[in-house]
Enzyme design. Structure first.
Site, mmCIF file in Angstrom:
data_model
loop_
_atom_site.group_PDB
_atom_site.id
_atom_site.type_symbol
_atom_site.label_atom_id
_atom_site.label_comp_id
_atom_site.label_asym_id
_atom_site.label_seq_id
_atom_site.Cartn_x
_atom_site.Cartn_y
_atom_site.Cartn_z
ATOM 1 N N CYS A 78 0.827 -1.206 0.000
ATOM 2 C CA CYS A 78 0.000 0.000 0.000
ATOM 3 C C CYS A 78 0.866 1.263 0.000
ATOM 4 C CB CYS A 78 -0.998 -0.060 1.147
ATOM 5 S SG CYS A 78 -2.460 0.887 0.805
ATOM 6 N N HIS A 171 -3.216 -5.384 1.657
ATOM 7 C CA HIS A 171 -2.538 -5.641 2.941
ATOM 8 C C HIS A 171 -2.462 -7.135 3.258
ATOM 9 C CE1 HIS A 171 -2.272 -1.485 4.581
ATOM 10 N NE2 HIS A 171 -3.233 -1.272 3.686
ATOM 11 N N GLU A 173 -0.636 -8.624 5.283
ATOM 12 C CA GLU A 173 -0.322 -8.860 6.702
ATOM 13 C C GLU A 173 -1.587 -8.899 7.564
ATOM 14 O OE1 GLU A 173 -0.104 -6.144 5.094
ATOM 15 O OE2 GLU A 173 -0.765 -4.477 6.352
#
Ligand code: GLN
Length: 203
Positions: A78, A171, A173
């Site tokens: 991002c 994202h 994660e």
């Protein structure tokens, strides 16, 4: 195995946890000294104008770029993707690393759909598609000849690779699926990542 996570802003803890679940103890990077000996670096999401300024203020911008040019791998998610881009549409003055031959458009998915999740097919990762979380996400609007498009959402490019640089508009994660972190460690950092246990990050 020396993998760092840029820790100026954003979801640093989540990236460190994803690395840990890949069997790798990552370390937060806040100062130029923290770059020492790193094979790879993850740049998390956040706000790219702020992170760019913090990179300058902390004295990290130039040594980080130099170390990347000398061989360090980088995975930008991002804001990380935005900072890796050579060109940022409408923000040509914004501090960035500018290591990838791409042009990005910030906040490309519009205000009313600022955040969404989708199942994103990524041929390089095989089946099933990856659950991708987009938060005020950018898109890639131009790729240079050395840049590989790894995934698109509709006609929008959202995952690209240029040699040892990997950049995602979403994202990885924030979901327990470790495949994209493993891809970075194996393909961009050249690390042998063994068997991994499922992420302990629950949502
Ligand atoms: N919209 C942010 C920017 O332009 C990026 C958002 C994110 O990293 N999730 O910097």
């Amino acid at each position: 195995m020396n993998i760092g996570v840029l820790a100026l802003q954003g979801d640093v803890r989540e990236h460190l946890l994803s690395l840990e679940n890949c069997g790798i103890k990552g370390r937060p990077v806040k100062t130029p000294a923290d770059l020492y000996g790193l094979t790879g670096l993850i740049i998390p999401g956040g706000e790219s104008t702020t992170v760019g300024k913090l990179l300058e203020r902390s004295g990290l911008l130039v040594p980080l770029r130099r170390q990347a040019e000398a061989g360090m791998a980088i995975f930008g998610t991002c804001t990380g993707l935005i900072l890796l881009a050579k060109n940022i549409e409408g923000y040509e003055e914004q501090p960035r690393l500018g290591l990838m031959d791409i042009t990005v458009r910030r906040n490309a998915f519009g205000r009313q759909v600022e955040s969404f999740e989708t199942e994103l097919p990524i041929p390089a990762l095989g089946d099933p598609p990856l659950r991708a979380v987009f938060i005020r996400a950018p898109e890639v609007v131009r790729v240079g000849p050395g840049v590989e498009i790894l995934a698109s959402w509709g006609d929008r490019i959202v995952l690209v690779r240029q040699g040892r640089y990997l950049a995602a508009a979403f994202h990885p994660e924030l979901t327990p699926d470790l495949r994209l972190h493993r891809y970075f460690l194996q393909e961009c950092c050249g690390l042998a990542v063994g068997r991994t246990r499922p992420s302990s990050l629950s949502r």
